[in-house]
Motif scaffolding. Structure first.
Motif, short mmCIF file in Angstrom:
data_model
loop_
_atom_site.label_atom_id
_atom_site.label_comp_id
_atom_site.label_asym_id
_atom_site.label_seq_id
_atom_site.Cartn_x
_atom_site.Cartn_y
_atom_site.Cartn_z
N GLY A 148 0.81 -1.21 0.00
CA GLY A 148 0.00 0.00 0.00
C GLY A 148 0.84 1.26 0.00
N GLU A 149 1.81 1.30 0.90
CA GLU A 149 2.68 2.48 0.96
C GLU A 149 3.49 2.63 -0.31
OE1 GLU A 149 6.43 4.30 3.52
OE2 GLU A 149 5.35 2.54 4.26
N ALA A 150 4.04 1.53 -0.83
CA ALA A 150 4.86 1.60 -2.04
C ALA A 150 4.06 2.13 -3.22
CB ALA A 150 5.43 0.22 -2.37
N ASN A 151 2.83 1.69 -3.35
CA ASN A 151 2.02 2.13 -4.48
C ASN A 151 1.44 3.52 -4.28
OD1 ASN A 151 2.00 -0.05 -6.58
ND2 ASN A 151 1.52 -1.26 -4.78
N ASP A 152 1.29 3.95 -3.04
CA ASP A 152 0.93 5.34 -2.76
C ASP A 152 2.06 6.25 -3.25
OD1 ASP A 152 0.10 7.79 -1.66
OD2 ASP A 152 -0.79 6.79 0.07
N ARG A 153 3.29 5.87 -2.96
CA ARG A 153 4.44 6.67 -3.40
C ARG A 153 4.60 6.62 -4.92
NH1 ARG A 153 7.29 8.44 0.92
NH2 ARG A 153 6.96 7.34 2.89
N LEU A 154 4.31 5.46 -5.53
CA LEU A 154 4.36 5.35 -6.98
C LEU A 154 3.37 6.32 -7.62
CD1 LEU A 154 5.13 4.01 -9.69
CD2 LEU A 154 3.46 2.22 -9.17
N ALA A 155 2.16 6.35 -7.12
CA ALA A 155 1.15 7.26 -7.66
C ALA A 155 1.59 8.71 -7.53
CB ALA A 155 -0.19 7.04 -6.96
N ALA A 156 2.21 9.05 -6.38
CA ALA A 156 2.66 10.42 -6.16
C ALA A 156 3.77 10.79 -7.15
CB ALA A 156 3.15 10.58 -4.73
N ARG A 157 4.74 9.90 -7.33
CA ARG A 157 5.83 10.19 -8.26
C ARG A 157 5.33 10.33 -9.69
NH1 ARG A 157 8.31 6.17 -5.44
NH2 ARG A 157 8.12 4.74 -7.20
N ALA A 158 4.30 9.54 -10.02
CA ALA A 158 3.76 9.58 -11.37
C ALA A 158 2.78 10.73 -11.58
CB ALA A 158 3.07 8.25 -11.69
N GLY A 159 2.47 11.45 -10.51
CA GLY A 159 1.56 12.58 -10.62
C GLY A 159 0.11 12.17 -10.81
N VAL A 160 -0.26 11.01 -10.28
CA VAL A 160 -1.64 10.52 -10.41
C VAL A 160 -2.45 11.10 -9.25
CG1 VAL A 160 -3.15 8.52 -10.49
CG2 VAL A 160 -0.87 8.40 -11.52
N SER A 161 -3.42 11.92 -9.55
CA SER A 161 -4.18 12.61 -8.52
C SER A 161 -5.16 11.69 -7.80
CB SER A 161 -4.97 13.77 -9.14
OG SER A 161 -6.00 13.28 -9.96
N ARG A 162 -5.56 12.10 -6.64
CA ARG A 162 -6.59 11.37 -5.89
C ARG A 162 -7.88 11.30 -6.70
NH1 ARG A 162 -8.60 10.70 -0.44
NH2 ARG A 162 -10.58 9.60 -0.73
N GLU A 163 -8.22 12.37 -7.40
CA GLU A 163 -9.46 12.40 -8.18
C GLU A 163 -9.44 11.35 -9.28
OE1 GLU A 163 -8.99 15.84 -5.81
OE2 GLU A 163 -7.63 15.08 -7.37
N ARG A 164 -8.29 11.21 -9.97
CA ARG A 164 -8.20 10.18 -11.02
C ARG A 164 -8.34 8.78 -10.42
NH1 ARG A 164 -3.13 10.05 -14.70
NH2 ARG A 164 -4.41 8.51 -15.80
N GLN A 165 -7.72 8.57 -9.28
CA GLN A 165 -7.78 7.26 -8.64
C GLN A 165 -9.21 6.89 -8.26
OE1 GLN A 165 -4.60 6.51 -5.65
NE2 GLN A 165 -3.74 8.45 -6.36
N ASP A 166 -9.92 7.82 -7.64
CA ASP A 166 -11.29 7.53 -7.22
C ASP A 166 -12.20 7.31 -8.42
OD1 ASP A 166 -10.56 7.70 -4.57
OD2 ASP A 166 -11.27 9.77 -4.31
N ALA A 167 -12.00 8.09 -9.48
CA ALA A 167 -12.82 7.93 -10.68
C ALA A 167 -12.56 6.58 -11.33
CB ALA A 167 -12.55 9.06 -11.66
#
Length: 373
Positions: A148-167
């Motif tokens: 979970g933590e590793a993929n949270d950091r991956l999303a942050a580095r890739a610039g994937v917003s919370r809004e995109r994830q929820d959608a």
């Protein structure tokens, strides 16, 4: 010599502690093995030479052999563990076996999170046993983050917003629920313990509803965007395919190639990216040629980061719903992707190319490219 997938079935996917709360891994896999063996014999006249099953959290003791015997199949059996990629690794192993001369191998995976045994480090002087929830994915000095933590950091580095994830997560739920209600899963599902439908898909899982959930692995102040809602669930399930080495006289999936790769264990969610690139390079194909893309949706942020890196439109991924909406029974999920490809390309009569790819803890990825024939 090539290989073909001639039959593909799965159990319903259950939520841990619910539908299959008391069904241990071997008993969960056995009815699916029996159904695939019977279907394969009907279309090819062959009986299985061996069973290969992926499993991550079972009791040990060669779960595949126990499941095979419970299914009435007295054949050699092998249990493999490549973490979340175990089920797809088992299929790749079966492909190698039939290319080496085995007529028919049953391969897939099973996971019973509900009945997974508790494990403990042994006691030390002056210390009681210490329970742990997972085995190490990598040496601590190399880096062994939780997924979970590793993929949270991956999303942050890739610039994937919370809004995109929820959608994205809401859409996966919508697709899985719509597919279940329309009966698109019915032909591939083998009822187990009186359960005949997937348990996780729910109506009304909107992005607005998901947006109310708090980050689960890093706080909002730390930049955390991964929540329980845009992550997969903890699930039980089994999936099995029949792989043969001679061209069958029925529609099937021809295996064009596979790839297994290693990547940074601190960035395990990326594993499906180099695996996908390698299998496409080996087969001389491009993503634009692939008709159905099945990526394991462990976390919305992880899938979106991988899609962005691959230049893949996320709308093309898991057209009938993926692990976010359907569930992620760890050791079975890679094989479940192949079952889904068989349903969409062969059983439906659609035809075309299909890609299955999955990442695993410890920094690994497996990909398989198939073609309906």
């Amino acid at each position: 010599m090539t290989a073909w997938v001639v039959a593909a079935r799965r159990s319903p996917v259950g939520t841990a502690g619910h539908a299959f709360a008391e069904v241990e891994a071997a008993r969960l896999a056995a009815p699916v093995l029996r159904a695939v063996a019977d279907e394969a014999r009907t279309v090819t006249g062959l009986a299985p030479d061996e069973v290969v099953l992926g499993n991550c959290m079972g009791p040990g003791g060669d779960v595949a052999r126990v499941a095979a015997l419970a299914a009435g199949l007295d054949v050699p059996a092998l249990t493999v563990d490549r973490q979340c990629a175990s089920g797809l690794a088992a299929v790749v192993s079966a492909v190698a076996q039939v290319r080496a001369g085995s007529p028919l191998v049953l391969a897939g995976g099973v996971e019973s999170a509900s009945t997974a045994p508790w494990r403990s480090w042994p006691p030390a002087p002056g210390r009681e046993p210490v329970r742990y929830e997972r085995a190490p994915f990598a040496p601590a000095e190399v880096g062994d983050p939780d997924m979970g933590e590793a993929n949270d950091r991956l999303a942050a580095r890739a610039g994937v917003s919370r809004e995109r994830q929820d959608a994205y997560a809401a859409e996966s739920h919508r697709r899985a629920h719509a597919s279940r209600e329309a009966g698109r899963f019915d032909a591939e599902v083998v009822p187990v313990a009186g359960v005949a439908r997937d348990e996780r898909p729910r109506a009304g899982m909107s992005a607005a509803r998901l947006a109310r959930l708090r980050p689960a692995f890093r706080t909002a102040e730390e930049g955390g965007t991964v929540t329980a809602g845009n992550s997969c669930g903890v699930n039980d399930g089994a999936a099995v395919v029949a792989v043969v080495g001679e061209r069958p006289g029925v529609p099937a999936l021809r295996v064009l190639g596979s790839a297994t790769v290693a990547c940074d264990p601190n960035d395990p969610g990326r594993g499906l990216v180099p695996a996908t690139r390698r299998v496409l390079e080996r087969t001389g194909r491009s993503l634009d040629e692939v008709d159905v893309v099945e990526l394991n949706e462990a976390f919305a942020g992880q899938v979106l980061a991988c899609c962005d890196e691959l230049g893949l439109d996320p709308a093309r991924v898991c057209p009938e719903g993926g692990a976010l909406g359907l569930g992620h029974p760890w050791g079975a999920s890679g094989a479940l992707l192949v079952v889904r490809l068989h349903a969409q390309l062969v059983r439906s009569g659609h035809g075309g190319l299909g890609l299955a790819a999955i990442a695993a803890g410890g920094g690994q990825g497996v990909a398989l490219l198939v073609e309906a024939t």
